[in-house]
Design a protein around this motif. Structure first.
Motif, PDB file in Angstrom:
ATOM      1  N   VAL A  86       0.078  -9.653  -6.667  1.00 56.20           N
ATOM      2  CA  VAL A  86      -1.249  -9.347  -6.107  1.00 56.20           C
ATOM      3  C   VAL A  86      -1.127  -8.022  -5.367  1.00 56.20           C
ATOM      4  CG1 VAL A  86      -3.085 -10.000  -4.516  1.00 56.20           C
ATOM      5  CG2 VAL A  86      -1.879 -11.783  -5.802  1.00 56.20           C
ATOM      6  N   ASP A  87      -1.744  -6.983  -5.888  1.00 59.45           N
ATOM      7  CA  ASP A  87      -1.829  -5.733  -5.133  1.00 59.45           C
ATOM      8  C   ASP A  87      -3.222  -5.709  -4.507  1.00 59.45           C
ATOM      9  OD1 ASP A  87      -0.604  -3.243  -4.332  1.00 59.45           O
ATOM     10  OD2 ASP A  87      -2.253  -2.315  -5.413  1.00 59.45           O
ATOM     11  N   GLY A  88      -3.230  -5.642  -3.187  1.00 64.59           N
ATOM     12  CA  GLY A  88      -4.485  -5.819  -2.459  1.00 64.59           C
ATOM     13  C   GLY A  88      -4.498  -7.203  -1.809  1.00 64.59           C
ATOM     14  N   THR A  89      -3.357  -7.580  -1.224  1.00 60.37           N
ATOM     15  CA  THR A  89      -3.245  -8.918  -0.618  1.00 60.37           C
ATOM     16  C   THR A  89      -4.161  -9.053   0.602  1.00 60.37           C
ATOM     17  OG1 THR A  89      -1.001  -9.194  -1.444  1.00 60.37           O
ATOM     18  CG2 THR A  89      -1.631 -10.575   0.410  1.00 60.37           C
ATOM     19  N   SER A  90      -4.270  -7.997   1.411  1.00 64.66           N
ATOM     20  CA  SER A  90      -5.187  -8.086   2.565  1.00 64.66           C
ATOM     21  C   SER A  90      -6.619  -8.283   2.083  1.00 64.66           C
ATOM     22  CB  SER A  90      -5.109  -6.823   3.423  1.00 64.66           C
ATOM     23  OG  SER A  90      -3.828  -6.712   3.968  1.00 64.66           O
ATOM     24  N   ARG A 183     -12.745   7.357   0.190  1.00 65.43           N
ATOM     25  CA  ARG A 183     -12.811   5.912   0.007  1.00 65.43           C
ATOM     26  C   ARG A 183     -11.484   5.300   0.433  1.00 65.43           C
ATOM     27  NH1 ARG A 183     -17.272   6.901  -0.245  1.00 65.43           N
ATOM     28  NH2 ARG A 183     -18.848   6.442  -1.818  1.00 65.43           N
ATOM     29  N   ARG A 184     -11.513   4.006   0.835  1.00 62.70           N
ATOM     30  CA  ARG A 184     -10.298   3.266   1.145  1.00 62.70           C
ATOM     31  C   ARG A 184     -10.435   1.906   0.456  1.00 62.70           C
ATOM     32  NH1 ARG A 184      -5.289   1.678   1.468  1.00 62.70           N
ATOM     33  NH2 ARG A 184      -4.727   0.379   3.257  1.00 62.70           N
ATOM     34  N   ILE A 185      -9.769   1.761  -0.679  1.00 64.82           N
ATOM     35  CA  ILE A 185      -9.959   0.572  -1.506  1.00 64.82           C
ATOM     36  C   ILE A 185      -8.987  -0.548  -1.118  1.00 64.82           C
ATOM     37  CG2 ILE A 185      -9.701  -0.261  -3.901  1.00 64.82           C
ATOM     38  CD1 ILE A 185     -11.090   2.449  -4.697  1.00 64.82           C
ATOM     39  N   SER A 187      -5.926  -1.226  -2.533  1.00 65.64           N
ATOM     40  CA  SER A 187      -4.978  -1.613  -3.579  1.00 65.64           C
ATOM     41  C   SER A 187      -4.559  -0.339  -4.294  1.00 65.64           C
ATOM     42  CB  SER A 187      -5.626  -2.582  -4.569  1.00 65.64           C
ATOM     43  OG  SER A 187      -4.929  -2.556  -5.808  1.00 65.64           O
ATOM     44  N   ALA A 188      -3.298   0.030  -4.138  1.00 68.97           N
ATOM     45  CA  ALA A 188      -2.816   1.272  -4.753  1.00 68.97           C
ATOM     46  C   ALA A 188      -2.996   1.241  -6.270  1.00 68.97           C
ATOM     47  CB  ALA A 188      -1.344   1.479  -4.399  1.00 68.97           C
ATOM     48  N   ALA A 189      -2.702   0.096  -6.863  1.00 60.60           N
ATOM     49  CA  ALA A 189      -2.809  -0.014  -8.326  1.00 60.60           C
ATOM     50  C   ALA A 189      -4.249   0.191  -8.788  1.00 60.60           C
ATOM     51  CB  ALA A 189      -2.280  -1.381  -8.774  1.00 60.60           C
ATOM     52  N   LEU A 204      -4.267   9.362  -2.616  1.00 61.39           N
ATOM     53  CA  LEU A 204      -2.967   9.647  -1.995  1.00 61.39           C
ATOM     54  C   LEU A 204      -2.599   8.565  -0.991  1.00 61.39           C
ATOM     55  CD1 LEU A 204      -3.284  12.512   0.643  1.00 61.39           C
ATOM     56  CD2 LEU A 204      -5.269  11.552  -0.506  1.00 61.39           C
ATOM     57  N   GLU A 205      -1.334   8.210  -0.980  1.00 59.80           N
ATOM     58  CA  GLU A 205      -0.829   7.253   0.021  1.00 59.80           C
ATOM     59  C   GLU A 205       0.682   7.411   0.142  1.00 59.80           C
ATOM     60  OE1 GLU A 205      -2.234   3.233  -0.262  1.00 59.80           O
ATOM     61  OE2 GLU A 205      -1.349   2.725   1.675  1.00 59.80           O
ATOM     62  N   LYS A 206       1.154   7.321   1.398  1.00 58.29           N
ATOM     63  CA  LYS A 206       2.584   7.459   1.665  1.00 58.29           C
ATOM     64  C   LYS A 206       3.308   6.128   1.578  1.00 58.29           C
ATOM     65  CE  LYS A 206       3.250  11.590   4.311  1.00 58.29           C
ATOM     66  NZ  LYS A 206       3.790  12.204   5.510  1.00 58.29           N
ATOM     67  N   ARG A 207       4.583   6.200   1.244  1.00 61.02           N
ATOM     68  CA  ARG A 207       5.544   5.082   1.303  1.00 61.02           C
ATOM     69  C   ARG A 207       5.101   3.853   0.517  1.00 61.02           C
ATOM     70  NH1 ARG A 207       8.037   5.114   7.394  1.00 61.02           N
ATOM     71  NH2 ARG A 207       8.166   7.366   7.570  1.00 61.02           N
ATOM     72  N   LEU A 208       4.726   4.080  -0.711  1.00 59.63           N
ATOM     73  CA  LEU A 208       4.415   2.945  -1.578  1.00 59.63           C
ATOM     74  C   LEU A 208       5.692   2.469  -2.265  1.00 59.63           C
ATOM     75  CD1 LEU A 208       1.089   4.190  -3.185  1.00 59.63           C
ATOM     76  CD2 LEU A 208       1.357   2.390  -1.475  1.00 59.63           C
TER      77      LEU A 208
HETATM   78  P1  2AM Z   1      -0.149  -5.159  -1.259  1.00 54.38           P
HETATM   79  O1  2AM Z   1      -1.587  -5.426  -1.266  1.00 54.38           O
HETATM   80  O2  2AM Z   1       0.576  -5.733  -2.429  1.00 54.38           O
HETATM   81  O3  2AM Z   1       0.457  -5.538   0.056  1.00 54.38           O
HETATM   82  C1  2AM Z   1      -2.354  -0.642   0.888  1.00 54.38           C
HETATM   83  O4  2AM Z   1      -2.265   0.482   1.680  1.00 54.38           O
HETATM   84  C2  2AM Z   1      -1.379  -0.542  -0.259  1.00 54.38           C
HETATM   85  O5  2AM Z   1      -0.016  -0.559   0.256  1.00 54.38           O
HETATM   86  C3  2AM Z   1      -1.496  -1.748  -1.162  1.00 54.38           C
HETATM   87  O6  2AM Z   1      -1.313  -1.350  -2.482  1.00 54.38           O
HETATM   88  C4  2AM Z   1      -0.384  -2.626  -0.625  1.00 54.38           C
HETATM   89  O7  2AM Z   1       0.064  -3.581  -1.508  1.00 54.38           O
HETATM   90  C5  2AM Z   1       0.681  -1.586  -0.393  1.00 54.38           C
HETATM   91  N1  2AM Z   1       1.870  -2.155   0.296  1.00 54.38           N
HETATM   92  C6  2AM Z   1       2.244  -3.422   0.365  1.00 54.38           C
HETATM   93  N2  2AM Z   1       3.368  -3.621   1.050  1.00 54.38           N
HETATM   94  C7  2AM Z   1       3.757  -2.436   1.439  1.00 54.38           C
HETATM   95  C8  2AM Z   1       4.864  -2.005   2.220  1.00 54.38           C
HETATM   96  N3  2AM Z   1       5.756  -2.835   2.758  1.00 54.38           N
HETATM   97  N4  2AM Z   1       4.985  -0.726   2.395  1.00 54.38           N
HETATM   98  C9  2AM Z   1       4.085   0.117   1.908  1.00 54.38           C
HETATM   99  N5  2AM Z   1       3.014  -0.230   1.199  1.00 54.38           N
HETATM  100  C10 2AM Z   1       2.831  -1.493   0.953  1.00 54.38           C
END
Ligand code: 2AM
Ligand code: CA
Length: 262
Positions: A86-90, A183-185, A187-189, A204-208
């Motif tokens: 699940v990407d987008g767990t929150s 926008r802030r969705i 879910s990176a995927a 763009l997003e850091k530390r994925l």
């Molecule tokens: P997730 O929903 O699977 O947790 C949100 O900013 C994005 O960062 C989502 O794609 C989220 O995925 C992901 N993410 C999840 N865990 C992370 C982690 N430990 N470090 C960085 N990004 C993470």
């Protein structure tokens, strides 16, 4: 098992079955906290178990990398599934209906297949190396927009790394002031799938982590776009990475002209 024997239809089938069998509101609300604001629900665990079992039956020799397991022993010189169940767990916990299954195959030191299956919309994105990207069977392409004022940019806030907030939000402000909107969705995927489909000009997003972005990276590049790190350099998809994706025009212009990162 040779990479050429893997069928994309098997990935599409297993994602569709997992969506049908494992997603429900009750299990979405059975939550464990892994770290600050980093949650796992019973749905995440069910989807991962289901997909791992199905892929192991069909492709027993391919290794398995998943968000909800320990991945220390993966040998990236050999084929690996890269799964975020699940990407987008929150979003799932809050019932925001922007969550996906993200499944990629890394083989021969490159991404060869990627599937992003929306859990709440009838949309399945997929790509194979050299064969283009598709949404529900129809080819997709990144947008051709080259003007900031017509560009919608999705940002990722790296919620697990609050210490990055000042740098992140300085950059987001410049982007917001110069582009159509942000926008802030969550879910990176899904962000990457939307870039591939031409709905967003950049993301763009850091530390994925690899499971957040692997399938989406192949979608974007096969749809004619570009994925780099924050300086325009290559991304090692086996590692945690800063991801800057876009239509290949706006993403580069943002890095060069707005942020001076490249
Ligand atoms: P997730 O929903 O699977 O947790 C949100 O900013 C994005 O960062 C989502 O794609 C989220 O995925 C992901 N993410 C999840 N865990 C992370 C982690 N430990 N470090 C960085 N990004 C993470
Ligand atoms: Ca996840």
């Amino acid at each position: 098992m040779m990479e050429t024997e893997v069928k994309i239809s098997d990935l599409l089938d297993v994602a569709a079955e997992a969506k049908k069998n494992c997603i429900d509101r009750e299990h979405s609300l059975k939550i464990t906290e892994k770290g600050f604001a980093n949650y796992v629900t019973e749905v995440d665990v069910k989807v991962q178990k289901f997909i791992e079992e199905k892929l192991k039956e069909r492709y027993p020799s391919i290794q398995f990398m998943g968000e909800e397991k320990n991945n220390d022993d993966i040998d990236f010189t050999k084929p690996v599934w890269i799964l975020d169940p699940v990407d987008g767990t929150s979003n799932l916990i809050h019932d925001l209906q922007n969550s996906v299954i993200s499944l990629a195959l890394y083989s021969g030191q490159e991404l060869t297949m990627g599937v992003v299956c929306h859990l709440f919309a009838d949309e399945v994105y997929y790509a194979q190396k050299g064969q283009g990207a598709y949404l529900n069977g129809r080819p997709i392409h990144v947008s051709s927009t080259d003007e900031f004022s017509k560009s919608l940019i999705s940002i990722g806030t790296s919620p697990y790394f609050k210490e990055l907030a000042d740098d992140n939000f300085d950059a987001f402000k410049k982007i917001f002031q110069n582009c159509e909107d942000i926008r802030r969705i969550g879910s990176a995927a899904l962000d990457l799938a939307y870039v591939a489909a031409g709905r967003l000009e950049a993301y763009l997003e850091k530390r994925l982590n690899p499971w957040d972005y692997a399938a989406g990276v192949l979608l974007v590049t096969e749809a004619g776009g570009a994925v780099t790190d924050y300086c325009g350099g290559p991304v090692d998809v086996t590692k945690t990475a800063d991801i800057f994706a876009g239509n290949g025009i706006i993403d580069k212009k943002i890095r060069r002209e707005l942020l001076h990162w490249e």
